[in-house]
Enzyme design. Structure first.
Site, short mmCIF file in Angstrom:
data_model
loop_
_atom_site.label_atom_id
_atom_site.label_comp_id
_atom_site.label_asym_id
_atom_site.label_seq_id
_atom_site.Cartn_x
_atom_site.Cartn_y
_atom_site.Cartn_z
CG HIS A 1 -21.65 22.44 -54.60
ND1 HIS A 1 -21.58 22.13 -53.27
CD2 HIS A 1 -20.40 22.20 -55.09
CE1 HIS A 1 -20.37 21.72 -52.96
NE2 HIS A 1 -19.63 21.77 -54.06
CG HIS B 1 -11.32 19.73 -51.02
ND1 HIS B 1 -11.88 18.50 -51.20
CD2 HIS B 1 -12.32 20.64 -51.24
CE1 HIS B 1 -13.16 18.64 -51.50
NE2 HIS B 1 -13.45 19.93 -51.55
CD GLU C 1 -16.23 20.53 -54.54
OE1 GLU C 1 -16.08 20.61 -53.31
OE2 GLU C 1 -17.35 20.64 -55.10
CG ASP D 1 -14.02 24.61 -55.48
OD1 ASP D 1 -13.80 23.39 -55.40
OD2 ASP D 1 -14.61 25.24 -54.57
CG HIS E 1 -17.21 19.76 -48.41
ND1 HIS E 1 -18.18 19.75 -49.39
CD2 HIS E 1 -16.12 20.25 -49.00
CE1 HIS E 1 -17.71 20.26 -50.50
NE2 HIS E 1 -16.46 20.57 -50.27
CG ASP F 1 -14.15 23.64 -49.45
OD1 ASP F 1 -13.97 24.70 -50.07
OD2 ASP F 1 -14.30 22.54 -49.99
CE1 TYR G 1 -17.97 27.60 -49.05
CE2 TYR G 1 -17.74 26.33 -47.04
CZ TYR G 1 -17.39 26.56 -48.36
OH TYR G 1 -16.48 25.74 -48.97
CG HIS H 1 -14.21 28.95 -51.12
ND1 HIS H 1 -14.07 29.12 -52.48
CD2 HIS H 1 -14.49 27.63 -50.94
CE1 HIS H 1 -14.25 27.95 -53.08
NE2 HIS H 1 -14.50 27.03 -52.18
FE1 FEO Z 1 -15.15 21.50 -51.68
FE2 FEO Z 1 -14.48 24.77 -52.32
O1 FEO Z 1 -14.67 22.96 -52.71
#
Ligand code: FEO
Length: 396
Positions: A24, A80, A82, A84, A147, A166, A194, A227
């Protein structure tokens, strides 16, 4: 790394990114790298849960191939959007163009803005919706703002398996895949970092979601986030930690963070730290220009008191403190106390400006700021020590 069977017929097919050092943007340092986890469920209808960051999609595809031909994938769950986790999606959809995409309405809208999605078979799901994939059923739970607005969790009841993307993750590259294979201190530190750097401002929603999941009364024997490490030895441990972090419980610990121009504020910081320690308060001191902002943010989860100091320059604090104070304002640490100190020459200003920033971040300023002209003498060093001692009372 190749695929790893995490439950009978369910495989981790993600990738480990050993080299990632920032996430980020430059403020969240990922000293230990990360992983982008995807899961492949072998059933009557082969299902892939989440993709990976686009530069690693080749490795994801190889890992899928070690189990099954990717063309056989019939469902792709997008928990999600995002990048990644969804960056590799277009390549997956080229290999399995008829696969049905299961995602929230917000995720569908987001994917359409990220990628060329013509021909993608979107199937929007809501909380409580189920999709049978053969011997197993997927149940979906929307998790807006955990998130991102599009986020959701996927649960497989037959396996007591929660895949919350996440949530409950860590930026931790490792050859280990499970919590019972890794040093628990390292694991919890990265999970805490995190939470603090990503989920802190969403703590109210975290508490609500934890309540909702508790109310569903579903057995969870494994949590497989997107992750880092998979929780199978003790999944309750990370749920309890989230409860603690989101509630702002914290401990009677203090952080003293400062910047100094010619050493006077440094002298003050040492005396204040000693004052806190003399009262039995576990205290960590950071010179901001020699420290990592995101490591300090992680410590905010435990320390209920943060004391910020700076020399005054042009009626303000030194600029190296700005990113940390901006992060406080962005992350809104829950139920934290603060105070400000610093030295000045011909005019004051740093202490007032720090206090203003603390208040803006929702941090309760619990003691009048301490300002010393030019260089603190012995009497003033004693005042700093006593000021630290009296701050300790706010933690008792
Ligand atoms: Fe919200 Fe691991 O991306």
């Amino acid at each position: 790394m190749s695929s790893v069977e995490i439950k009978k017929g369910i495989y981790w097919v993600g990738v480990v990114d050993w080299d990632l050092r920032y996430f980020h943007g430059p403020t969240y340092t990922t000293h230990k790298g990360t992983s982008y986890n995807s899961y492949l469920i072998m059933d009557e209808h082969v299902t892939l849960v989440d993709a990976v960051f686009a530069p690693f999609v080749g490795e994801l595809i190889e890992n899928i191939r070690s189990v099954v031909d990717p063309a056989k994938i019939e469902y792709v769950v997008v928990n999600h959007i995002e990048t990644d986790h969804a960056g590799g999606l277009p390549e997956i959809m080229k290999l399995a163009p008829k696969a049905k995409i299961l995602c929230t309405g917000k995720a569908k809208a987001g994917l359409e803005k990220h990628f060329q999605t013509d021909g993608w078979d979107f199937n929007v799901v809501k909380t409580g919706d189920t999709v049978s994939i053969g011997s197993r059923t997927q149940t979906f739970l929307e998790a807006p703002m955990l998130h991102w607005p599009d986020s959701m969790f996927t649960y497989i009841g037959e396996e007591e398996l929660l895949m919350p993307n996440d949530a409950f993750g860590q930026h931790l590259a490792s050859s280990a895949r499970f919590d019972d294979e890794i040093d628990p201190h390292i694991l919890m530190e990265e999970a805490a970092k995190y939470y603090a750097n990503i989920l802190y401002p969403l703590s109210r929603m975290v508490l609500k979601k934890l309540e909702e999941v508790k109310g569903m009364n579903i057995p969870i024997s494994m949590i497989a986030p997107s992750h880092g490490i998979i929780w199978r030895g003790d999944p309750g441990k990370i749920i309890q930690a989230y409860q603690r972090w989101a509630s702002g419980e914290g401990e009677a610990k203090a952080l003293v963070v400062y910047e100094t121009m010619w050493g006077s504020t440094s002298t003050m910081a040492r005396a204040i730290t000693d004052g806190l320690i003399s009262q039995g308060i576990e205290t960590r001191q950071y010179k901001i220009s020699a420290s990592d902002y995101s490591d300090i943010i992680r410590q905010m989860l435990d320390a209920r008191l943060v004391v910020i100091g700076s020399s005054t320059i042009h009626r303000h604090f030194l600029a190296s403190l700005s990113p940390l104070l901006e992060e406080f304002n962005c992350l809104k640490p829950v139920k934290r106390m603060g105070a400000a100190f610093g030295s000045y020459g011909w005019s004051k200003g740093a202490v007032g400006a720090i206090e203003e920033n603390l208040k803006k971040a929702g941090i309760d300023v619990v003691q009048e700021g301490l300002e010393i002209l030019w260089v603190p003498d012995d009497e003033e060093i004693k005042r700093c020590f006593e000021w630290g001692q009296s701050l300790a009372a706010s933690l008792k």
